[in-house]
Each structure stands twice: as structure tokens, then as C-alpha cells.
Motif scaffolding. Structure first.
Motif, short mmCIF file in Angstrom:
data_model
loop_
_atom_site.label_atom_id
_atom_site.label_comp_id
_atom_site.label_asym_id
_atom_site.label_seq_id
_atom_site.Cartn_x
_atom_site.Cartn_y
_atom_site.Cartn_z
N GLN A 4 4.94 -0.97 16.64
CA GLN A 4 4.73 -0.56 15.45
C GLN A 4 4.00 0.79 15.51
O GLN A 4 3.09 1.08 16.39
CB GLN A 4 3.67 -1.63 14.66
CG GLN A 4 4.37 -2.90 14.49
CD GLN A 4 3.92 -3.63 13.32
OE1 GLN A 4 3.24 -3.05 12.36
NE2 GLN A 4 3.81 -4.87 13.49
N THR A 19 5.42 -1.38 1.30
CA THR A 19 4.03 -1.64 1.58
C THR A 19 3.76 -2.33 2.86
O THR A 19 4.74 -2.51 3.63
CB THR A 19 3.40 -2.73 0.47
OG1 THR A 19 4.16 -3.99 0.70
CG2 THR A 19 3.68 -2.42 -0.99
N ASN A 20 2.64 -2.17 3.17
CA ASN A 20 2.08 -2.77 4.60
C ASN A 20 2.69 -4.31 4.67
O ASN A 20 3.32 -4.59 5.96
CB ASN A 20 0.77 -2.80 4.89
CG ASN A 20 0.31 -1.43 5.00
OD1 ASN A 20 0.96 -0.80 6.00
ND2 ASN A 20 -0.73 -0.95 4.52
N ASP A 24 5.39 -5.59 7.28
CA ASP A 24 4.93 -6.82 8.43
C ASP A 24 6.14 -7.77 8.02
O ASP A 24 6.40 -8.49 9.31
CB ASP A 24 3.52 -7.36 7.88
CG ASP A 24 2.38 -6.72 8.12
OD1 ASP A 24 2.45 -5.37 8.87
OD2 ASP A 24 1.35 -6.88 7.56
N GLN A 88 -7.38 -5.42 6.87
CA GLN A 88 -6.25 -6.24 6.06
C GLN A 88 -6.96 -6.58 4.61
O GLN A 88 -6.66 -7.23 4.08
CB GLN A 88 -5.48 -7.21 6.72
CG GLN A 88 -4.66 -6.40 7.69
CD GLN A 88 -3.77 -7.53 8.24
OE1 GLN A 88 -3.12 -8.35 7.57
NE2 GLN A 88 -3.41 -7.25 9.82
N TYR A 101 -4.67 -2.61 1.63
CA TYR A 101 -3.38 -3.13 2.84
C TYR A 101 -2.38 -3.45 2.10
O TYR A 101 -1.34 -3.16 2.49
CB TYR A 101 -4.02 -3.89 3.61
CG TYR A 101 -3.19 -4.18 4.86
CD1 TYR A 101 -3.11 -3.25 6.01
CD2 TYR A 101 -2.23 -5.39 4.79
CE1 TYR A 101 -2.10 -3.58 7.01
CE2 TYR A 101 -1.23 -5.67 5.84
CZ TYR A 101 -1.07 -4.68 6.83
OH TYR A 101 -0.20 -4.85 7.92
N VAL A 105 1.01 1.82 1.86
CA VAL A 105 1.28 1.93 3.54
C VAL A 105 0.17 2.56 4.17
O VAL A 105 0.35 2.75 5.31
CB VAL A 105 2.64 2.82 3.57
CG1 VAL A 105 3.97 2.11 3.14
CG2 VAL A 105 2.56 3.91 2.99
N ARG A 107 -3.26 2.53 6.30
CA ARG A 107 -3.72 1.70 7.34
C ARG A 107 -4.96 2.21 7.85
O ARG A 107 -5.10 3.39 8.14
CB ARG A 107 -2.96 1.42 8.42
CG ARG A 107 -1.57 0.57 7.90
CD ARG A 107 -0.66 0.27 9.04
NE ARG A 107 0.37 -0.54 8.72
CZ ARG A 107 0.91 -1.33 9.31
NH1 ARG A 107 0.87 -1.43 10.69
NH2 ARG A 107 1.94 -1.96 8.89
#
Ligand SMILES: [Zn+2]
Length: 133
Positions: A4, A19-20, A24, A88, A101, A105, A107
Motif C-alpha cells: 500500500q 476514500t480510505n 481498504d 483512523q 480517514y 484519501v 492519511r
């Protein structure tokens, strides 16, 4: 090796609203696809500790590379020396004026140990956005 990234700038071309969380989910779907091919030769090799309960793919901790010492390391908190973690916690990020989070996107790394003491946490990011101290 598949790994990642800390930023997904080009994912707009393949995801409608990345989005995260959707990224995921895409990682988990790819992991499940490669793990659930009965009879097929192994298409991937997994490291110990990478597969969690319910056969989910567990992310590894962030890994940085020092170009001066030519070595890999886990980033640590400059205040207490604990290893930094991916934040997160949307409530914590929102409280400090950062993007969540779940709905972005972006982080941020942070120190869970220092953050639990109630003081203003330090967040770390590869590239700062304009207007953020
Ligand atoms: Zn700390």
C-alpha cells in the motif's frame, strides 16, 4: 511485492469517489480473491501475521527508508519514542481540523500513546496541505 502507498493520487481514474475506506475494501476484496481460489496454484505468498481473524488482510505498520543510513525503519514519535500509527479515528482528526480517514484519501500518522494523554496530538503527513500548521 504488492504494498500500500501512503497516498493514492491516481485512484480517481478507477474509483468513482475514492476514500480510505473504499481503498481498504478494495485491498480486502483483492486479498479474498487471491486466497479463495480452490485448486488454483498459489498466486500470492503471505507473511506471518498478515492474515487476521475471519481471514482479513492485516496491514503492516508504516515503513520508512533512511537514504543516509540505507536502512528501513518504523517511524517513531519524536516525543516519547513509541511507534507511530495510522490515525483512523475520525473524531480525533475532526477535532483538530483535519480531514477524516473515512471520507477522504488523506492519511495521517500519530502517536496513540501521546494522544491518550489529552494534550494536543502531533500528526505527521508526507506532504502538508496549504493552511495547516
Ligand atoms: Zn508519543
Amino acid at each position: 511485492m504488492i504494498m500500500q502507498r501512503d497516498r493514492y493520487d491516481s485512484v480517481d481514474a478507477i474509483m468513482a469517489r475514492p476514500t480510505n475506506r473504499t481503498i481498504d475494501a478494495a485491498w480486502q476484496a483483492a486479498f479474498a480473491f487471491h486466497r479463495q481460489r480452490p485448486g488454483a496454484p498459489a498466486s500470492a505468498m503471505y507473511l506471518r501475521g498478515q492474515v487476521g481473524q475471519n481471514q482479513v488482510c492485516l496491514p503492516f505498520q508504516a515503513l520508512f527508508y533512511c537514504q543516509r543510513a540505507h536502512t528501513w525503519f518504523h517511524p517513531v514519535c519524536p516525543q516519547c519514542g513509541s511507534e507511530l500509527a495510522l490515525c483512523q479515528d475520525d473524531a480525533l482528526l475532526t477535532r483538530w481540523g483535519l480531514g477524516t480517514y473515512s471520507d477522504s484519501v488523506e492519511r495521517f500518522m500519530y502517536c496513540p500513546a501521546c494522544s491518550s494523554h489529552g494534550g494536543p496530538p502531533a500528526f505527521f503527513v508526507k506532504t502538508k496541505k496549504d493552511g495547516i500548521a
